[in-house]
Design a protein around this motif. Structure first.
Motif, short mmCIF file in Angstrom:
data_model
loop_
_atom_site.label_atom_id
_atom_site.label_comp_id
_atom_site.label_asym_id
_atom_site.label_seq_id
_atom_site.Cartn_x
_atom_site.Cartn_y
_atom_site.Cartn_z
N VAL A 1 1.07 -0.87 -0.26
CA VAL A 1 0.22 0.18 -0.39
C VAL A 1 0.73 1.34 -0.04
O VAL A 1 0.62 2.13 -0.55
N ALA A 2 1.61 1.37 0.21
CA ALA A 2 2.59 2.35 0.48
C ALA A 2 3.47 2.40 -0.62
O ALA A 2 3.40 3.82 -0.83
N ARG A 3 3.90 1.79 -0.91
CA ARG A 3 4.26 1.96 -3.16
C ARG A 3 3.56 2.64 -3.91
O ARG A 3 3.91 3.53 -4.09
N VAL A 4 2.05 1.95 -3.51
CA VAL A 4 1.07 2.40 -4.14
C VAL A 4 0.61 4.08 -4.36
O VAL A 4 0.86 4.35 -5.20
N LEU A 5 0.66 3.73 -3.05
CA LEU A 5 -0.02 5.59 -2.83
C LEU A 5 0.99 6.40 -2.22
O LEU A 5 0.50 7.51 -2.67
N HIS A 6 2.82 5.83 -2.20
CA HIS A 6 3.60 7.11 -1.84
C HIS A 6 4.51 6.71 -2.34
O HIS A 6 5.65 7.12 -1.82
N GLY A 7 4.86 5.58 -3.20
CA GLY A 7 5.93 5.68 -4.61
C GLY A 7 6.92 4.56 -3.75
O GLY A 7 7.94 4.89 -3.57
N GLY A 8 6.40 4.54 -2.33
CA GLY A 8 7.41 3.92 -1.47
C GLY A 8 8.03 4.59 -0.52
O GLY A 8 8.75 4.11 0.05
#
Length: 327
Positions: free
Chosen positions: A242-249
């Motif tokens: 989720v962090a990667r999808v929402l915030h680019g990791g």
């Protein structure tokens, strides 16, 4: 304050209470941002995090000589603890004090709930062996040893008018008893999932759960989270996904867990809709964003690339081991 920013109880120096009363800080008054403009209570409820406002940061002129420190009560108990006083008397440790009080409220609430469920369990012990009966209190909290309690979670929607929606069982009849309800679960062949319709036909998303009369208002980020879980299918998403999808990791997983916690708070008695480890839509619920959700104003305005370019059908992400505690 409760989850709608309504003042439930106040205490403090009598002279200060008289001053705050003139500003409308009394039991029964709502202090959300729609009612009184920018204030710490409304901000804390909206963001799910501790908030401090000093003097002119308030919207109302009558509050600009005051400080306000508001901290959400942790856990499933929705509400806020707020400490206010003259701006000249503000202390940097006030937020720590408010956080301690909020934790105490949560602890006392859990203790009272445990005592309430234990009284129910002792009073109706003769029904607990029936696998087709679920014993719950008036708020929908499930007595742990009743029926297939593991399958429906710790809480179901509060029964009303002799019926209740139970995840995985559909609409079930409920009989009122002293202090709670006995819910008769539907036969296995008659079980239907609880449908949660995610409405995206306007700028702000909302969720309509089966025949519930009132929609659950969500923030844009909460709507995006539900859509991502819908797209992930039964395999779900870990916090790092989720962090990667929402915030680019670039965001720590603790931020994702905080966002999921705020989503569950917004879902209220349907908080069990979001399962954990990995995050996914819980079995027994069907999330329906509608047939044309990809063309909705909400999706077109999203900054999340995975949502704007979603495939025609939901896909299941690869399940993998992850050491993060996705709760």
């Amino acid at each position: 304050m409760d989850d709608r920013a309504t003042v439930l109880w106040t205490d403090g120096d009598p002279s200060l209470r008289r001053e705050t009363a003139r500003a409308g800080f009394v039991e029964g008054v709502r202090w959300d941002e729609q009612s009184v403009g920018t204030n710490a209570i409304g901000l804390a409820l909206r963001t799910g995090s501790a908030t401090t406002l000093l003097g002119p940061e308030h919207f109302e002129l009558c509050q600009r000589d005051w400080f306000c420190v508001a901290v959400p009560v942790p856990g499933p108990t929705a509400g806020v603890v707020n400490i206010a006083g003259p701006l000249a008397e503000f202390h940097p440790r006030t937020q720590t004090l408010a956080a301690s009080l909020a934790a105490l409220v949560a602890s006392e609430t859990r203790a009272h709930r445990f005592e309430r469920l234990e009284r129910l369990r002792m009073r109706y012990a003769g029904h607990l062996g029936d696998r087709d009966l679920l014993l719950v209190d008036d708020e929908g909290w499930v007595v742990p040893s009743s029926g297939p309690s593991r399958g429906v979670g710790a809480r179901i929607p509060a029964p009303t008018a002799g019926a209740v929606l139970v995840p995985g069982h559909g609409r079930c009849p409920a009989e009122p008893v002293a202090g709670g309800w006995l819910v008769r679960l539907r036969p296995r062949t008659a079980r239907t999932p609880v449908t949660a319709r995610l409405r995206l036909d306007r700028g702000t998303p909302c969720l309509v759960v089966d025949e519930a009369p009132d929609p659950l208002e969500l923030t844009r980020r909460q709507g995006e989270l539900l859509l991502l879980l819908h797209l992930a299918g039964t395999s779900g998403l870990w916090a790092s996904d989720v962090a990667r999808v929402l915030h680019g990791g670039g965001s720590p997983t603790v931020s994702v867990r905080a966002e999921v916690s705020r989503l569950r708070r917004a879902l209220g008695t349907h908080a069990s809709l979001v399962d954990s480890r990995p995050y996914r839509i819980r079995a027994g619920y069907h999330l329906d964003p509608g047939p044309d959700w990809r063309d909705s104003p909400f999706v077109r305005g999203s900054r999340v690339a995975a949502i704007r370019s979603a495939p025609a059908q939901p896909t299941a992400s690869d399940t993998r081991e992850d050491q993060n505690d996705d709760r």
